[in-house]
Design an enzyme around this catalytic site. Structure first.
Site, PDB file in Angstrom:
ATOM      1  N   LYS A  78       0.732  -1.206   0.042  1.00 31.82           N
ATOM      2  CA  LYS A  78      -0.040   0.021   0.020  1.00 31.82           C
ATOM      3  C   LYS A  78       0.878   1.260  -0.048  1.00 31.82           C
ATOM      4  CE  LYS A  78      -4.015   2.041   2.627  1.00 31.82           C
ATOM      5  NZ  LYS A  78      -4.729   1.979   3.768  1.00 31.82           N
ATOM      6  N   SER A 158      -9.899   2.085   3.030  1.00 38.36           N
ATOM      7  CA  SER A 158      -8.810   2.963   1.810  1.00 38.36           C
ATOM      8  C   SER A 158      -7.767   2.113   1.123  1.00 38.36           C
ATOM      9  CB  SER A 158      -8.015   4.038   2.737  1.00 38.36           C
ATOM     10  OG  SER A 158      -7.463   3.227   3.630  1.00 38.36           O
ATOM     11  N   SER A 182     -10.108  -0.355   6.966  1.00 39.37           N
ATOM     12  CA  SER A 182      -9.494  -0.184   5.554  1.00 39.37           C
ATOM     13  C   SER A 182      -8.861  -1.367   5.214  1.00 39.37           C
ATOM     14  CB  SER A 182      -8.649   1.138   5.537  1.00 39.37           C
ATOM     15  OG  SER A 182      -9.449   2.226   5.453  1.00 39.37           O
TER      16      SER A 182
HETATM   17  N1  GLN Z   1     -13.417   4.422   5.877  1.00 35.88           N
HETATM   18  C1  GLN Z   1     -12.837   4.897   7.303  1.00 35.88           C
HETATM   19  C2  GLN Z   1     -12.440   6.586   6.972  1.00 35.88           C
HETATM   20  O1  GLN Z   1     -12.911   6.834   6.123  1.00 35.88           O
HETATM   21  C3  GLN Z   1     -11.513   4.125   7.594  1.00 35.88           C
HETATM   22  C4  GLN Z   1     -10.453   4.532   6.740  1.00 35.88           C
HETATM   23  C5  GLN Z   1      -9.166   3.601   7.182  1.00 35.88           C
HETATM   24  O2  GLN Z   1      -9.454   2.635   7.884  1.00 35.88           O
HETATM   25  N2  GLN Z   1      -8.105   3.954   6.903  1.00 35.88           N
HETATM   26  O3  GLN Z   1     -11.784   7.032   7.958  1.00 35.88           O
END
Ligand code: GLN
Length: 495
Positions: A78, A158, A182
């Protein structure tokens, strides 16, 4: 032997050790798969030359009977993990040209174990999102499409690029990070396995920070066994991260053995949420029945503060983000405006306005607001109290069970563009995952079935702190019962 690109980590590892394939052959096949799959937009940086050099070095070690736990196995990383000498953007224009002079601890651990880097995967900007649509590099497309449909779906976020890369056979496995879901949410909607370890299990050093008290790195893989293998190499205590914890890293693969006879599995009743489609509840019931059939005992538990989890998360995470992202000002870090400026404030404002996308700006505004003098007690301090109550709910629940079973997401992959104009409906995707980050616990998403129109759904297992072994063992039981062998149709591959 099966097509090398569709091998699991465990299969490839065993084939390499048995000299049925070389890392050079395996890596060549995956580099080609990445090139053929550019239509998914899963990678933001491809590193084929580095991959081939690492594979050659692995082959030399394997030839001498040497090599680490991941020797010669090609992975995707990532783009939130700093990789020395390789551009690391966090999906943002503000870090568009950032080439780190150092390596994150997690990726260093992977290279020390012999893994090969194929490149860096696309992601929501600064890991803020649930659909991979906030990336400065554009959206990632889910390899999965609904039956009889050509509409592009999101891969979740994400860590959407990593999830798409694993689901589409662009890598054997990938790294992700999980602040509120995410890893688990994209895994669930791409038919892959995602594990968010206990907070402190993996070092956060060299991972671009989003919300420091919630962020955690973890594996995204094709199978539960692969997640166990990969976590064993990612996890470590680290002098460079004071929140990493000094507990021994067990042999997670070994901990998969033994079955689940007598395991107490808690079903939190507050996770039956109005408005969640019927197939999610049906799959959840099926999951409980699968575990019961293998000898587990199912118990109902209560997590009464669940309804406060999303609002709590969407105060704590933006608050920490607004502080972490203050460093990107065009002077100390990040993009600097080239338009004319009249003073330092103007420079900051223009640089940040140009560098950050809309969702990141929204989070900074919310975070700054809830931390401001007049509102701190009303929002941030209350959210911290709720966080404690949410954590206590779990402590209490684990007095009567060993692991919890819940849905992973409130629905399957949705259409690209479908939720971008409504941030709240986007935030609702995390309803089953954020509690786990707020409590610092391990959570695993395992593919468990398909919707009527052929899209993957996952179930989530939540464990006690540092009890990834039990989570993985229960996950294996779900995986075996679900026998999920579906693959997305290969629509995106170019010749
Ligand atoms: N979808 C969540 C957010 O937008 C979690 C994102 C994540 O886990 N990095 O904050």
């Amino acid at each position: 032997m099966s097509d090398p690109i569709s091998m699991t980590l465990a299969e490839a590892r065993d084939a390499l050790k048995a000299k049925k394939i070389s890392s050079t052959e395996l890596t060549t096949a995956l580099v080609r798969s990445v090139e053929q799959s550019r239509g998914l937009n899963a990678f933001v940086t491809e590193t084929p030359d580095r991959a081939m050099a690492m594979a050659a070095a692995s082959d030399a070690r394997l030839a001498k009977g040497e090599g680490g736990a991941l020797e010669g196995l090609p992975l995707a990383i990532k783009d939130l993990f700093c990789t020395k000498g390789v551009k690391t953007t966090a999906g943002s224009r503000i870090l568009g040209n950032f080439v780190p002079p150092y390596e994150s601890t997690v990726t260093q651990n992977l290279w020390n174990a012999g893994a090969v880097m194929l490149g860096k995967t696309n992601m929501d900007e600064f890991a803020m999102g649930s659909s991979n649509e906030t990336s400065a590099a554009g959206p990632v497309f889910n390899p999965w499409r609904a039956k009889n449909s050509n509409a592009n779906l999101v891969p979740g976020g994400s860590s959407g690029g990593s999830a798409a890369a694993v689901a589409g056979d662009l890598c054997l496995a990938a790294t992700g990070t999980d602040t509120g879901g995410s890893i688990r949410q994209p895994a669930a909607v791409t038919g892959t396995v995602g594990l968010k370890p206990t907070y402190g299990r993996c070092s956060r050093f060299g991972i671009v920070a989003f919300a420091s008290s919630l962020d955690q790195a973890g594996p995204m893989t094709k199978t539960v066994r692969d997640a166990a293998i990969m976590l064993g190499s990612m996890a470590s205590v680290d002098a460079k991260d004071s929140t990493s914890v000094d507990v021994p890293v067990p042999d997670y693969e070994k901990l998969l053995e033994g079955g689940i006879k007598g395991l107490k599995v808690g079903i939190p009743k507050e996770y039956r949420i109005d408005g969640v489609p019927a197939d999610i509840g049906g799959l959840w019931d099926k999951g409980a029945a699968w575990l019961k059939a293998q000898g587990a005992e199912i118990v109902e538990v209560s997590l009464p503060h669940t309804k406060y989890a999303l609002p709590t998360y969407y105060i704590v995470a933006p608050a920490e983000a607004s502080s972490n992202l203050a460093r990107y000002d065009g002077v100390r870090f990040g993009h600097r405006t080239s338009s004319s400026i009249h003073d330092i404030t103007d420079l900051y404002e223009k640089s940040r306005a140009e560098g950050f996308g809309a969702e990141v700006q929204r989070r900074i505004l919310i975070g700054t607001y809830v931390l401001s003098a007049g509102y701190y007690d009303a929002y941030y301090a209350r959210a911290q109290k709720l966080r404690t109550l949410i954590k206590r709910d779990f402590d209490k629940a684990f007095e009567s069970c060993d692991v919890l079973l819940t849905p992973a997401t409130p629905g399957p992959a949705f259409g690209v563009g479908e939720k971008t104009s409504d941030p709240v409906s986007m935030y609702l995707n995390d309803v089953f995952t954020v509690t786990v980050n707020l409590a610092g616990l391990p959570g695993l998403s395992v593919p468990a079935g398909l919707t009527d129109n052929g899209l993957p759904l996952g179930l989530q297992l939540i464990g006690k702190a540092f009890d990834e072994g039990t989570v993985l063992r229960a996950g294996l039981a779900i995986e075996q019962a679900a026998d999920f062998r579906h693959k997305p149709a290969n629509w995106w591959r170019s010749a």
